[in-house]
Write a protein that holds these residues in place. Structure first.
Motif, PDB file in Angstrom:
ATOM      1  N   MET A   1     -12.262   8.089 -19.997  1.00 52.62           N
ATOM      2  CA  MET A   1     -12.314   8.199 -18.573  1.00 52.62           C
ATOM      3  C   MET A   1     -10.718   8.209 -17.984  1.00 52.62           C
ATOM      4  O   MET A   1     -10.003   7.238 -18.373  1.00 52.62           O
ATOM      5  N   GLU A   2     -10.287   9.109 -17.317  1.00 55.94           N
ATOM      6  CA  GLU A   2      -8.759   9.187 -16.977  1.00 55.94           C
ATOM      7  C   GLU A   2      -8.421   8.168 -15.819  1.00 55.94           C
ATOM      8  O   GLU A   2      -9.488   7.760 -15.249  1.00 55.94           O
ATOM      9  N   LYS A   3      -7.189   7.599 -16.205  1.00 51.16           N
ATOM     10  CA  LYS A   3      -6.833   6.686 -15.316  1.00 51.16           C
ATOM     11  C   LYS A   3      -6.166   7.160 -14.157  1.00 51.16           C
ATOM     12  O   LYS A   3      -4.985   7.914 -14.111  1.00 51.16           O
ATOM     13  N   LYS A   4      -6.544   6.927 -12.861  1.00 51.29           N
ATOM     14  CA  LYS A   4      -6.123   7.254 -11.748  1.00 51.29           C
ATOM     15  C   LYS A   4      -4.782   6.566 -11.488  1.00 51.29           C
ATOM     16  O   LYS A   4      -4.798   5.409 -11.481  1.00 51.29           O
ATOM     17  N   SER A   5      -3.795   7.247 -10.750  1.00 50.43           N
ATOM     18  CA  SER A   5      -2.586   6.389 -10.178  1.00 50.43           C
ATOM     19  C   SER A   5      -2.920   5.581  -8.998  1.00 50.43           C
ATOM     20  O   SER A   5      -3.805   5.771  -8.345  1.00 50.43           O
ATOM     21  N   PRO A   6      -2.307   4.612  -8.767  1.00 48.92           N
ATOM     22  CA  PRO A   6      -2.518   3.537  -7.771  1.00 48.92           C
ATOM     23  C   PRO A   6      -2.168   4.469  -6.474  1.00 48.92           C
ATOM     24  O   PRO A   6      -1.771   5.381  -6.443  1.00 48.92           O
ATOM     25  N   ALA A   7      -2.038   3.758  -5.241  1.00 48.70           N
ATOM     26  CA  ALA A   7      -1.827   4.287  -3.870  1.00 48.70           C
ATOM     27  C   ALA A   7      -0.916   3.325  -3.157  1.00 48.70           C
ATOM     28  O   ALA A   7      -1.286   2.133  -3.111  1.00 48.70           O
ATOM     29  N   PHE A   8      -0.200   3.801  -2.449  1.00 51.56           N
ATOM     30  CA  PHE A   8       0.364   3.099  -1.248  1.00 51.56           C
ATOM     31  C   PHE A   8      -0.421   2.897  -0.379  1.00 51.56           C
ATOM     32  O   PHE A   8      -1.205   3.627   0.146  1.00 51.56           O
ATOM     33  N   ALA A   9      -0.307   1.693   0.286  1.00 46.92           N
ATOM     34  CA  ALA A   9      -1.393   1.297   1.414  1.00 46.92           C
ATOM     35  C   ALA A   9      -1.015   2.039   2.801  1.00 46.92           C
ATOM     36  O   ALA A   9      -2.103   2.020   3.364  1.00 46.92           O
ATOM     37  N   SER A  10       0.076   2.641   2.881  1.00 43.85           N
ATOM     38  CA  SER A  10       0.290   3.065   4.269  1.00 43.85           C
ATOM     39  C   SER A  10       1.356   4.280   4.182  1.00 43.85           C
ATOM     40  O   SER A  10       2.088   4.363   3.106  1.00 43.85           O
ATOM     41  N   ARG A  11       1.399   5.122   5.074  1.00 43.81           N
ATOM     42  CA  ARG A  11       2.554   6.062   5.158  1.00 43.81           C
ATOM     43  C   ARG A  11       3.720   5.476   5.063  1.00 43.81           C
ATOM     44  O   ARG A  11       4.755   5.890   4.310  1.00 43.81           O
ATOM     45  N   LEU A  12       4.077   4.427   6.037  1.00 39.45           N
ATOM     46  CA  LEU A  12       5.415   3.846   6.040  1.00 39.45           C
ATOM     47  C   LEU A  12       5.727   3.231   4.642  1.00 39.45           C
ATOM     48  O   LEU A  12       7.063   3.100   4.348  1.00 39.45           O
ATOM     49  N   GLY A  13       4.743   2.498   3.847  1.00 37.97           N
ATOM     50  CA  GLY A  13       5.094   2.124   2.665  1.00 37.97           C
ATOM     51  C   GLY A  13       5.760   3.016   1.607  1.00 37.97           C
ATOM     52  O   GLY A  13       6.641   2.964   1.045  1.00 37.97           O
ATOM     53  N   PHE A  14       4.847   4.455   1.602  1.00 40.65           N
ATOM     54  CA  PHE A  14       5.520   5.519   0.929  1.00 40.65           C
ATOM     55  C   PHE A  14       6.985   5.838   1.416  1.00 40.65           C
ATOM     56  O   PHE A  14       7.817   6.097   0.519  1.00 40.65           O
ATOM     57  N   ILE A  15       7.001   5.908   2.459  1.00 37.72           N
ATOM     58  CA  ILE A  15       8.430   6.278   3.102  1.00 37.72           C
ATOM     59  C   ILE A  15       9.467   5.454   2.990  1.00 37.72           C
ATOM     60  O   ILE A  15      10.635   5.753   2.192  1.00 37.72           O
ATOM     61  N   LEU A  16       9.178   4.276   3.106  1.00 35.50           N
ATOM     62  CA  LEU A  16      10.273   3.314   2.512  1.00 35.50           C
ATOM     63  C   LEU A  16      10.482   3.029   1.026  1.00 35.50           C
ATOM     64  O   LEU A  16      11.675   3.000   0.674  1.00 35.50           O
ATOM     65  N   ALA A  17       9.537   3.292   0.452  1.00 37.57           N
ATOM     66  CA  ALA A  17       9.648   3.277  -1.102  1.00 37.57           C
ATOM     67  C   ALA A  17      10.366   4.458  -1.777  1.00 37.57           C
ATOM     68  O   ALA A  17      11.423   4.275  -2.568  1.00 37.57           O
ATOM     69  N   ALA A  18       9.927   5.563  -1.235  1.00 35.73           N
ATOM     70  CA  ALA A  18      10.504   6.891  -1.620  1.00 35.73           C
ATOM     71  C   ALA A  18      12.054   6.953  -1.289  1.00 35.73           C
ATOM     72  O   ALA A  18      12.874   7.192  -1.793  1.00 35.73           O
ATOM     73  N   ALA A  19      12.276   6.334  -0.123  1.00 33.38           N
ATOM     74  CA  ALA A  19      13.543   6.371   0.606  1.00 33.38           C
ATOM     75  C   ALA A  19      14.574   5.321  -0.044  1.00 33.38           C
ATOM     76  O   ALA A  19      15.658   5.539  -0.508  1.00 33.38           O
ATOM     77  N   GLY A  20      13.722   4.515  -0.482  1.00 31.32           N
ATOM     78  CA  GLY A  20      14.500   3.162  -1.090  1.00 31.32           C
ATOM     79  C   GLY A  20      14.883   3.575  -2.622  1.00 31.32           C
ATOM     80  O   GLY A  20      16.055   3.472  -3.064  1.00 31.32           O
TER      81      GLY A  20
END
Length: 447
Positions: A1-20
């Motif tokens: 069974m393939e392992k799915k990637s985890p996920a950011f809890a919010s849009r802001l979390g993604f934006i700040l992490a990707a910007a970081g």
């Protein structure tokens, strides 16, 4: 069974992490240095144009690749086609991108260790530990090794905690602190004698210089590298993005934050250089070239801090803390991408995977430290000058030439159902297919 990637809890979390991830030493050190060496305001104007013309379209492309499959870059690229050749090519492309990223982190950890040393040295001086402070400021194998290890342990600590408790949590803390430090430091520097000359150079473009082909290509290269393109980081974070998110709009926020940091860094560094000059520090040679361009933050700026009297150590601590924060927001993404690929492709548990990848990076960094004169520049040149733009070129071509357009549209429609009616959809696919590759080739050629 393939392992799915985890996920950011919010849009802001993604934006700040990707910007970081995008915001790193290149923004706070590289961009101002390039601006100071290439006409100040003219470079800034062309850089902003190139963010829109090259960096942003490519950022959308790489986030989309990761988002389609919502798994690591190896699987994401392998999944772009069902044909055996392209699946093998995708596998090799993803693997190569992650290897390039590992090489980049190996020298990045060394440079970031220097930043840690320069942050701690004035703090030690304030508490009377002058001999230890002097040792931290001296180039040596032992100093380089210990500070590199300290920086890697900070990175390991964040990544081991996972995407939500580690990367997203610390990105939410560090990115606002980064902005506060940048604005505060720039505000202080602008009050000093000589700062106005640097501010004028930075904000008022010489329009006669804008047509200089070398300036244009350098600004294009800086814009390209500024967003961590070509090294699988944005694909990895794209896999962590919610299916409901509008990718073009979210990517625009990431590009905007990254560009804002670069702009604020220019407001800090260029005026600081002219404050240093006002205090007797030489910053330009007789031919007009910038002195110590490659070591600006380790030579010119510390000399400036020494001329500020009692405020000097505190300004130095604040500045190098700013640099360390920028460095770690990038390093956690560089470590996360291969760790998640190892977790999904080999079934390796996250904690174990972090230590395995970190051990490989640390071994490479140690090798570079002990053979510094031979390997340091070689690794930087191979990974960032050649391989990073080549891999970005491959990623762009695979998304637009290998992946069928209806699948690309379907992926974008998950977060923007009416995107097929937009001007973005009418322009972006063919732009990434034809124009971006030509611009990337120009970057490679200039490099």
């Amino acid at each position: 069974m393939e392992k799915k990637s985890p996920a950011f809890a919010s849009r802001l979390g993604f934006i700040l992490a990707a910007a970081g991830s995008a915001v790193g030493v290149g923004n706070i050190w590289g961009f101002p240095t390039q601006a100071a060496s290439n006409g100040g305001g003219a470079f800034l104007l062309v850089y902003l144009i190139m963010i829109a013309l090259l960096a942003y379209p490519m950022l959308v492309a790489e986030v989309t690749i990761g988002h389609i499959r919502r798994q690591n870059p190896i699987e994401a690229l392998r999944h772009l086609s069902s044909r055996p050749f392209w699946r093998r090519f995708g596998f090799l492309s993803g693997l190569t991108g992650l290897l390039v990223l590992t090489l980049i982190l190996s020298f990045y950890a060394i440079v970031s260790g220097w930043l840690v040393a320069y942050m701690l040295a004035p703090l030690l001086q304030l508490v009377g530990q002058d001999s230890l402070a002097d040792w931290l400021l001296q180039f040596s194998h032992t100093r380089n090794l210990l500070t590199m290890l300290a920086f890697m342990l900070l990175t390991i600590y964040v990544v081991r905690s996972g995407v939500n408790s580690g990367i997203e949590r610390w990105s939410r803390r560090l990115m606002p602190l980064l902005f506060i430090l940048l604005i505060g430091m720039a505000g202080y520097i602008l009050t000093l004698d000589g700062a106005l000359q640097g501010l004028t150079m930075y904000l008022i473009p010489d329009f006669s210089a804008i047509s200089d082909p070398q300036l244009i290509i350098r600004a294009m290269g800086q814009a390209f590298f500024s967003l961590s393109l070509g090294v699988c980081v944005m694909m990895t974070y794209g896999a962590y993005l919610s299916e409901k998110e509008n990718i073009p709009k979210t990517a625009a926020w990431v590009a905007g934050i990254d560009t804002s940091v670069a702009f604020l860094a220019g407001l800090l560094i260029l005026p600081a250089m002219f404050v240093a000059q006002n205090n007797g520090v030489a910053i330009y040679a007789e031919d007009g070239s910038l002195l110590s361009a490659d070591t600006l933050v380790f030579s010119v700026l510390p000399t400036l801090f020494d001329t500020l009297g009692a405020a000097g150590p505190f300004v130095a601590i604040g500045f190098f803390l700013l640099m360390v924060i920028a460095a770690i927001t990038s390093s956690i993404s560089m470590l996360e991408a291969p760790v998640n690929a190892l977790r999904e492709e080999a079934g390796c548990e996250r904690g174990k995977g972090v230590w395995i990848i970190a051990a490989v990076v640390t071994a490479l960094s140690t090798l570079i430290i002990f053979y510094f004169d031979t390997l340091f520049t070689l690794v930087i040149t191979l990974s960032t000058v050649y391989m990073q733009p080549i891999m970005a070129l491959i990623f762009a071509l695979m998304l637009t030439w290998v992946l069928r357009q209806h699948r690309l549209l379907k992926a974008l429609q998950q977060g923007a159902p009416d995107i097929h009616k937009s001007l973005f959809w009418k322009i972006w696919p063919w732009y990434v297919k034809f124009v971006c590759p030509l611009l990337i080739i120009l970057v490679i050629w200039q490099s």
